[in-house]
Design an enzyme around this catalytic site. Sequence first.
Site, mmCIF file in Angstrom:
data_model
loop_
_atom_site.group_PDB
_atom_site.id
_atom_site.type_symbol
_atom_site.label_atom_id
_atom_site.label_comp_id
_atom_site.label_asym_id
_atom_site.label_seq_id
_atom_site.Cartn_x
_atom_site.Cartn_y
_atom_site.Cartn_z
ATOM 1 N N GLY A 149 -3.189 5.352 -1.703
ATOM 2 C CA GLY A 149 -2.479 4.119 -1.597
ATOM 3 C C GLY A 149 -0.837 4.449 -1.719
ATOM 4 O O GLY A 149 -0.482 5.615 -1.436
ATOM 5 N N GLY A 150 -0.006 3.583 -2.262
ATOM 6 C CA GLY A 150 1.408 3.864 -1.834
ATOM 7 C C GLY A 150 1.653 4.254 -3.496
ATOM 8 O O GLY A 150 1.096 4.142 -4.386
ATOM 9 N N GLY A 173 0.560 4.143 -7.246
ATOM 10 C CA GLY A 173 0.095 5.346 -7.914
ATOM 11 C C GLY A 173 0.907 5.581 -9.110
ATOM 12 O O GLY A 173 0.065 6.040 -10.188
ATOM 13 N N GLU A 192 -3.551 10.279 -3.222
ATOM 14 C CA GLU A 192 -3.089 10.660 -1.641
ATOM 15 C C GLU A 192 -2.113 9.493 -1.536
ATOM 16 O O GLU A 192 -2.637 8.328 -1.413
ATOM 17 C CB GLU A 192 -4.455 10.399 -0.925
ATOM 18 C CG GLU A 192 -5.562 11.668 -1.315
ATOM 19 C CD GLU A 192 -5.135 13.028 -0.641
ATOM 20 O OE1 GLU A 192 -4.497 13.199 -0.021
ATOM 21 O OE2 GLU A 192 -5.772 14.105 -1.167
ATOM 22 N N CYS A 209 -0.708 6.970 7.070
ATOM 23 C CA CYS A 209 0.007 7.718 5.935
ATOM 24 C C CYS A 209 0.541 9.015 6.757
ATOM 25 O O CYS A 209 1.877 9.598 6.206
ATOM 26 C CB CYS A 209 -0.766 8.195 4.834
ATOM 27 S SG CYS A 209 -2.373 9.123 5.499
HETATM 28 P P1 NAP Z 1 -1.500 -0.154 -2.177
HETATM 29 O O1 NAP Z 1 -0.893 -1.383 -2.132
HETATM 30 O O2 NAP Z 1 -0.866 1.119 -2.998
HETATM 31 O O3 NAP Z 1 -3.141 -0.432 -2.488
HETATM 32 C C1 NAP Z 1 -3.924 0.814 -2.372
HETATM 33 C C2 NAP Z 1 -5.170 0.318 -3.488
HETATM 34 O O4 NAP Z 1 -4.706 0.240 -4.765
HETATM 35 C C3 NAP Z 1 -5.725 -0.953 -3.174
HETATM 36 O O5 NAP Z 1 -7.343 -0.834 -3.337
HETATM 37 C C4 NAP Z 1 -4.826 -1.854 -4.079
HETATM 38 O O6 NAP Z 1 -5.579 -3.150 -4.618
HETATM 39 C C5 NAP Z 1 -5.001 -1.122 -5.374
HETATM 40 N N1 NAP Z 1 -4.185 -1.242 -6.195
HETATM 41 C C6 NAP Z 1 -2.718 -1.827 -6.252
HETATM 42 N N2 NAP Z 1 -2.243 -2.167 -7.462
HETATM 43 C C7 NAP Z 1 -3.386 -1.530 -8.270
HETATM 44 C C8 NAP Z 1 -3.393 -1.357 -9.883
HETATM 45 N N3 NAP Z 1 -2.281 -1.658 -10.596
HETATM 46 N N4 NAP Z 1 -4.520 -0.848 -10.222
HETATM 47 C C9 NAP Z 1 -5.332 -0.349 -9.684
HETATM 48 N N5 NAP Z 1 -5.302 -0.486 -8.481
HETATM 49 C C10 NAP Z 1 -4.247 -1.232 -7.765
HETATM 50 O O7 NAP Z 1 -1.406 0.645 -0.654
HETATM 51 P P2 NAP Z 1 -1.806 -0.089 0.679
HETATM 52 O O8 NAP Z 1 -0.914 -0.931 0.954
HETATM 53 O O9 NAP Z 1 -3.480 -0.431 0.765
HETATM 54 O O10 NAP Z 1 -1.902 1.040 1.615
HETATM 55 C C11 NAP Z 1 -0.791 1.700 2.174
HETATM 56 C C12 NAP Z 1 -0.378 2.807 1.358
HETATM 57 O O11 NAP Z 1 -1.398 4.074 1.141
HETATM 58 C C13 NAP Z 1 0.778 3.673 2.217
HETATM 59 O O12 NAP Z 1 1.934 4.130 1.095
HETATM 60 C C14 NAP Z 1 0.152 4.945 2.800
HETATM 61 O O13 NAP Z 1 0.720 5.933 3.001
HETATM 62 C C15 NAP Z 1 -1.056 5.235 1.786
HETATM 63 N N6 NAP Z 1 -1.844 6.041 2.300
HETATM 64 C C16 NAP Z 1 -2.091 7.438 1.941
HETATM 65 C C17 NAP Z 1 -3.278 7.999 2.547
HETATM 66 C C18 NAP Z 1 -3.178 9.597 1.885
HETATM 67 O O14 NAP Z 1 -4.330 10.230 2.334
HETATM 68 N N7 NAP Z 1 -2.159 10.270 1.528
HETATM 69 C C19 NAP Z 1 -3.942 7.496 3.305
HETATM 70 C C20 NAP Z 1 -3.782 6.231 3.514
HETATM 71 C C21 NAP Z 1 -3.018 5.535 3.090
HETATM 72 P P3 NAP Z 1 -5.341 -4.456 -3.707
HETATM 73 O O15 NAP Z 1 -5.622 -4.334 -2.486
HETATM 74 O O16 NAP Z 1 -6.173 -5.580 -4.559
HETATM 75 O O17 NAP Z 1 -3.945 -4.538 -4.051
#
Ligand code: NAP
Length: 473
Positions: A225-226, A230, A245, A279
Amino acid sequence: MKMLLDGQWVDRDEKIDVIDPFDNSVIDTVPSGNADDCETALKSAVKGFEITKKMTVYDRAQILFKAAAIISERLEEFATIIAREGSKTINEARTEASRCVNTMTASAEESKRILGETIPFDSFPGGEKRRGYYYRFPIGVVLAITPFNDPLNLVAHKIGPAFAAGNAVILKPATVTPLSAIKLVEAMVEAGMPPQAIQVITGYGSKIGDPMVSDERVRMISFTGGVEAGKHIASKAGIKKIGMELGSNSPVIVWKDADLDLAVDSCVSGSFWAAGQNCIGVQRLLVHKDIYNEFKTRFVERTKKYKIGDKMKEDTDMGPMITEGEAIRVEKWVNEAAQKGANVLCGGKRTGSLYEPTVLENLPPDVTIHCEEVFGPTVNLYQIDDLDEAIKEANSLPYGLLAGIFTSNIDVAFKASYDLDCGGVMINDSTDYRLDSMPFGGVKYSGLGREGLKFSLQELTEPKVVCFYLPNI
Ligand code: NAP
């Protein structure tokens, strides 16, 4: 759809709508999990691990092979769910569903190659008459938290290797795209995965994250995730293993001797795949001054031909962003750059959640769209004079997932691959290339550890040493 807790598919009165971002229709609902549900998942996963750690490798591999076969048979069903709940076009979704089959198959194959080694205990004085080796053992309960942009295959990258290693998994999928994840869990259970070994809990990360992240029964958090989420998770985790990741702002260098047809095709696709919500999507294109104008003209021409709109139509090139709010954010970032002097070469307009594929140049170094991960359908062009300058610019941000370079000069390719500070360098491909079994992950804020089945299995297991003292030999 329902969540799977302690072997039961359960619903809750409080529900979350799953919305198609193209037309805002409600596709389905999922229960909004709460703290009691977290406790049920944790207790059951501990029991699940008692089962999985005793299963034979053969049995685990057979279940994973069967799950891959189920997904393969229902590929169109999986692709339709990916496309409806997320941003991807139906064609992009089909690619993701096929990759998920590969990920599950490779998880099954790699489960048979979790190897140890013998240890030369007598390599220092004091080790005489000792013989030994190490095994790799499963780590325990793994909490997998996944993002919205690859709602099926990134879930497979968690569940597949975690189970291959003999772990139990609690999965928390992204709230906007939980359906593909639930379908995958259904396939795993149908294939024979013990239901206690796989819990899927739906609900807001901000509400159910902390109770699970901080719980000592969880032995590893595998998060994609973001960066902000993280950092929060890392601050709450306590003493347990963490795999991260995270995001990036990926650079691609187009050197003066590049094959321009290849570079344009690959970089347009790499910039706008999944409406740029990727990503490893291309965000910064560093183009040599000798070919800058030609590359720019061709790149913009190609981008202008992109057909955006209905994800379910076969000829749509790019769908909407995941929410209108996200499209508004990208619009603001582009407007900020334009107000500070950037040229908008094409795109730059928004209709609801659809944001046009957008190309920018002349970016001042302090604008958000240059410094941060945009995670949207925009790309920045920069003119560069020499390779050191290009590499310095590529390395200048606190991210480092993948980088790319187009060149026909082997020396240039070698220098770039050594000096670019990131988890992988693609030569004559944009950054948007990933084989599911290659080591995948980033440096700096792009992550911790590596995924890609064989490499995930290293993270998801722990070595246990066995040493025999044999004084009579
Ligand atoms: P996100 O907002 O960080 O959410 C990712 C996951 O984390 C979701 O399931 C979210 O739940 C959960 N989450 C958020 N806050 C949390 C907390 N306090 N405790 C536990 N879990 C929590 O990211 P996104 O908008 O879904 O995805 C986009 C990001 O992912 C981008 O930055 C992208 O670059 C990154 N990404 C990285 C990779 C890689 O392999 N490096 C691959 C794909 C994406 P909710 O949905 O309920 O908020």
